[in-house]
Design an enzyme around this catalytic site. Structure first.
Site, mmCIF file in Angstrom:
data_model
loop_
_atom_site.group_PDB
_atom_site.id
_atom_site.type_symbol
_atom_site.label_atom_id
_atom_site.label_comp_id
_atom_site.label_asym_id
_atom_site.label_seq_id
_atom_site.Cartn_x
_atom_site.Cartn_y
_atom_site.Cartn_z
ATOM 1 N N THR A 98 41.700 38.242 37.837
ATOM 2 C CA THR A 98 41.580 37.180 38.656
ATOM 3 C C THR A 98 42.654 36.215 38.006
ATOM 4 O O THR A 98 42.633 35.814 37.136
ATOM 5 C CB THR A 98 40.342 36.395 38.478
ATOM 6 O OG1 THR A 98 39.341 37.091 38.754
ATOM 7 C CG2 THR A 98 40.185 35.326 39.654
ATOM 8 N N LYS A 173 38.633 36.371 46.129
ATOM 9 C CA LYS A 173 38.103 36.400 44.674
ATOM 10 C C LYS A 173 37.938 34.711 44.457
ATOM 11 O O LYS A 173 36.622 34.573 44.194
ATOM 12 C CB LYS A 173 38.888 37.233 43.766
ATOM 13 C CG LYS A 173 38.401 36.909 42.287
ATOM 14 C CD LYS A 173 36.999 37.471 42.136
ATOM 15 C CE LYS A 173 36.588 37.149 40.650
ATOM 16 N NZ LYS A 173 35.206 37.611 40.727
ATOM 17 N N LYS A 241 38.994 28.774 34.183
ATOM 18 C CA LYS A 241 40.437 29.261 34.474
ATOM 19 C C LYS A 241 40.396 29.582 36.124
ATOM 20 O O LYS A 241 41.097 28.946 36.844
ATOM 21 C CB LYS A 241 40.782 30.485 33.875
ATOM 22 C CG LYS A 241 41.855 31.246 34.081
ATOM 23 C CD LYS A 241 41.692 32.348 35.147
ATOM 24 C CE LYS A 241 40.666 33.698 34.561
ATOM 25 N NZ LYS A 241 40.779 34.803 35.285
HETATM 26 N N1 LIG Z 1 33.411 39.358 32.965
HETATM 27 C C1 LIG Z 1 33.426 39.218 34.246
HETATM 28 O O1 LIG Z 1 32.190 39.217 34.790
HETATM 29 C C2 LIG Z 1 34.593 39.443 35.197
HETATM 30 C C3 LIG Z 1 34.095 39.526 36.567
HETATM 31 C C4 LIG Z 1 35.147 39.604 37.539
HETATM 32 C C5 LIG Z 1 36.527 39.442 37.017
HETATM 33 N N2 LIG Z 1 36.799 39.136 36.009
HETATM 34 C C6 LIG Z 1 38.245 38.717 35.617
HETATM 35 O O2 LIG Z 1 38.627 40.002 34.905
HETATM 36 C C7 LIG Z 1 39.622 39.694 33.819
HETATM 37 C C8 LIG Z 1 39.239 40.382 32.651
HETATM 38 O O3 LIG Z 1 37.808 39.830 32.309
HETATM 39 P P1 LIG Z 1 37.015 39.958 31.270
HETATM 40 O O4 LIG Z 1 35.616 39.408 31.246
HETATM 41 O O5 LIG Z 1 37.145 41.473 30.756
HETATM 42 O O6 LIG Z 1 37.801 39.211 29.815
HETATM 43 P P2 LIG Z 1 37.847 39.160 28.394
HETATM 44 O O7 LIG Z 1 36.516 39.935 27.784
HETATM 45 O O8 LIG Z 1 37.938 37.894 27.623
HETATM 46 O O9 LIG Z 1 38.990 40.227 28.048
HETATM 47 C C9 LIG Z 1 40.273 39.607 28.188
HETATM 48 C C10 LIG Z 1 41.305 40.806 27.914
HETATM 49 O O10 LIG Z 1 42.739 40.257 28.198
HETATM 50 C C11 LIG Z 1 43.466 40.621 26.989
HETATM 51 N N3 LIG Z 1 44.594 39.439 26.859
HETATM 52 C C12 LIG Z 1 44.335 38.447 26.697
HETATM 53 N N4 LIG Z 1 45.404 37.757 26.475
HETATM 54 C C13 LIG Z 1 46.410 38.814 26.483
HETATM 55 C C14 LIG Z 1 47.684 38.702 26.404
HETATM 56 N N5 LIG Z 1 48.555 37.813 26.201
HETATM 57 N N6 LIG Z 1 48.451 40.103 26.235
HETATM 58 C C15 LIG Z 1 47.651 41.149 26.071
HETATM 59 N N7 LIG Z 1 46.209 41.050 26.303
HETATM 60 C C16 LIG Z 1 45.698 39.900 26.575
HETATM 61 C C17 LIG Z 1 42.334 40.645 25.799
HETATM 62 O O11 LIG Z 1 42.812 41.325 24.651
HETATM 63 P P3 LIG Z 1 42.273 41.071 23.267
HETATM 64 O O12 LIG Z 1 40.956 42.030 23.268
HETATM 65 O O13 LIG Z 1 43.303 41.265 22.360
HETATM 66 O O14 LIG Z 1 41.924 39.469 23.358
HETATM 67 C C18 LIG Z 1 41.276 41.409 26.573
HETATM 68 O O15 LIG Z 1 41.578 42.712 26.661
HETATM 69 C C19 LIG Z 1 39.734 38.146 34.035
HETATM 70 O O16 LIG Z 1 40.883 37.858 34.603
HETATM 71 C C20 LIG Z 1 38.282 37.813 34.519
HETATM 72 O O17 LIG Z 1 38.415 36.386 35.406
HETATM 73 C C21 LIG Z 1 35.763 39.085 34.886
#
Ligand SMILES: NC(=O)c1ccc[n+]([C@@H]2O[C@H](COP(=O)([O-])OP(=O)(O)OC[C@H]3O[C@@H](n4cnc5c(N)ncnc54)[C@H](OP(=O)(O)O)[C@@H]3O)[C@@H](O)[C@H]2O)c1
Length: 295
Positions: A98, A173, A241
């Site tokens: 997102t 979204k 965010k």
């Molecule tokens: N969780 C949900 O329910 C959900 C649902 C719909 C959409 N989303 C969206 O999907 C996306 C991922 O969500 P998530 O919940 O999976 O987040 P998360 O668990 O916090 O994972 C974030 C990922 O991004 C990587 N990352 C962050 N900063 C980075 C950088 N500067 N360079 C390279 N990699 C980086 C992290 O790597 P590290 O492991 O090294 O930190 C990790 O792999 C977000 O945009 C979120 O808003 C999430």
């Protein structure tokens, strides 16, 4: 026919279960995560570990991305050893994160310049649906690339929506997440109201979940909330965010979002009081704190 080679960048809460589904469906998978440790499980199941987003792009016909925010999308795509450096003409890059429409547009231009296509495909639903392959996929971008990716989307999600040729899915979204976050704040207030009045916590959640306001979202959260389990499916930090993205866009369009703006203050407060890495349903904890309720 052999299956196309797939790459996955970002193995966080969403990326890990989603990429696992493609691997288990038999797609040759190359993965990258900034913190390599998190790739261990996938590698043990047969995924190949890449040392950079560039290496993932070099190895893959479809490059999927699930990373935190706009800044990290730009970094993994346009930065040194980023996706753009490794793309071969004809490749398709799919971003499920997102992020802002501006960041998305910037990445699209760079991907197109390499003779490839960029699909903006944010998802609805959280980790449980990701593991079950029942997410909603909101896609915009090149229609032909969408059709080519559909067989993969069907492994990741139950519902696929094609919303248009540009940034439409980014707005869709954020519209959804405005509702998810504000609903959670309303739930928090209702629960604390009932708790202070002496109602049984678990029973309150049971009644709410089974009532007219018991949306699928409320039902997903009912069990963890009953157990006071705030293990993150979607963190408070990431919800904040999304509220910032929505409010910034709304300002630029002269649209006022008063309830969204107010809820954003609670998200900031939740993060400031140590709940940033908990699930966003920790808005309930914050509401309890504000009412002077301790467990
Ligand atoms: N969780 C949900 O329910 C959900 C649902 C719909 C959409 N989303 C969206 O999907 C996306 C991922 O969500 P998530 O919940 O999976 O987040 P998360 O668990 O916090 O994972 C974030 C990922 O991004 C990587 N990352 C962050 N900063 C980075 C950088 N500067 N360079 C390279 N990699 C980086 C992290 O790597 P590290 O492991 O090294 O930190 C990790 O792999 C977000 O945009 C979120 O808003 C999430």
């Amino acid at each position: 026919m052999s299956k196309p080679r797939v790459g996955w960048i970002g193995l966080g809460n969403m990326g890990k279960p989603m990429s696992t589904r493609l691997l288990e469906a038999g797609y040759p998978l190359t993965v990258y995560n900034r913190t390599a440790e998190k790739a261990k499980e996938l590698v043990s199941k047969g995924a190949k570990l890449a040392s950079s987003p560039k290496e993932v792009a070099e190895a893959s016909e479809f490059v999927f991305i699930t990373i935190a925010d706009s800044k990290s999308l730009i970094e993994v795509c346009l930065g040194k050893n980023g996706v753009i450096e490794g793309l071969k003409p004809g490749g398709i890059v799919i971003d499920h994160s997102t992020v802002s429409p501006e960041a998305s547009l910037q990445v699209n231009e760079a991907v197109e310049a390499k003779g490839c296509k960029f699909l903006r495909a944010p998802v609805t639903g959280s980790t449980v649906l990701a593991a079950a392959g029942t997410l909603g996929i909101l896609c915009s971008g090149d229609r032909e690339a969408y059709e080519k990716t559909l067989e993969l989307f069907k492994i990741l999600g139950k519902n696929q929506f094609y919303l248009g040729g540009g940034e439409e899915s980014r707005y869709m979204k954020l519209a959804l997440n405005i509702m998810v976050g504000t609903t959670c704040q309303m739930l928090a207030e209702a629960l604390v109201f009932g708790e202070r009045a002496g109602l049984n916590w678990g029973q309150m959640l049971e009644v709410i979940a089974g009532s007219a306001v018991g949306s699928p979202l409320v039902n997903y959260k009912a069990k963890p909330l009953t157990n006071r389990d705030y293990t993150p499916a979607f963190t408070t930090r990431l919800m904040e965010k999304d509220f910032d993205l929505a409010l910034e866009i709304a300002r630029s369009m002269d649209v006022s979002l008063p309830i969204t703006a107010l809820t954003r203050q609670f998200l900031a407060s939740a993060r400031a009081t140590g709940k940033g890495e908990l699930d966003f349903s920790s808005l309930v904890l914050l509401a309890e704190e504000m009412a002077g309720i301790t467990q």
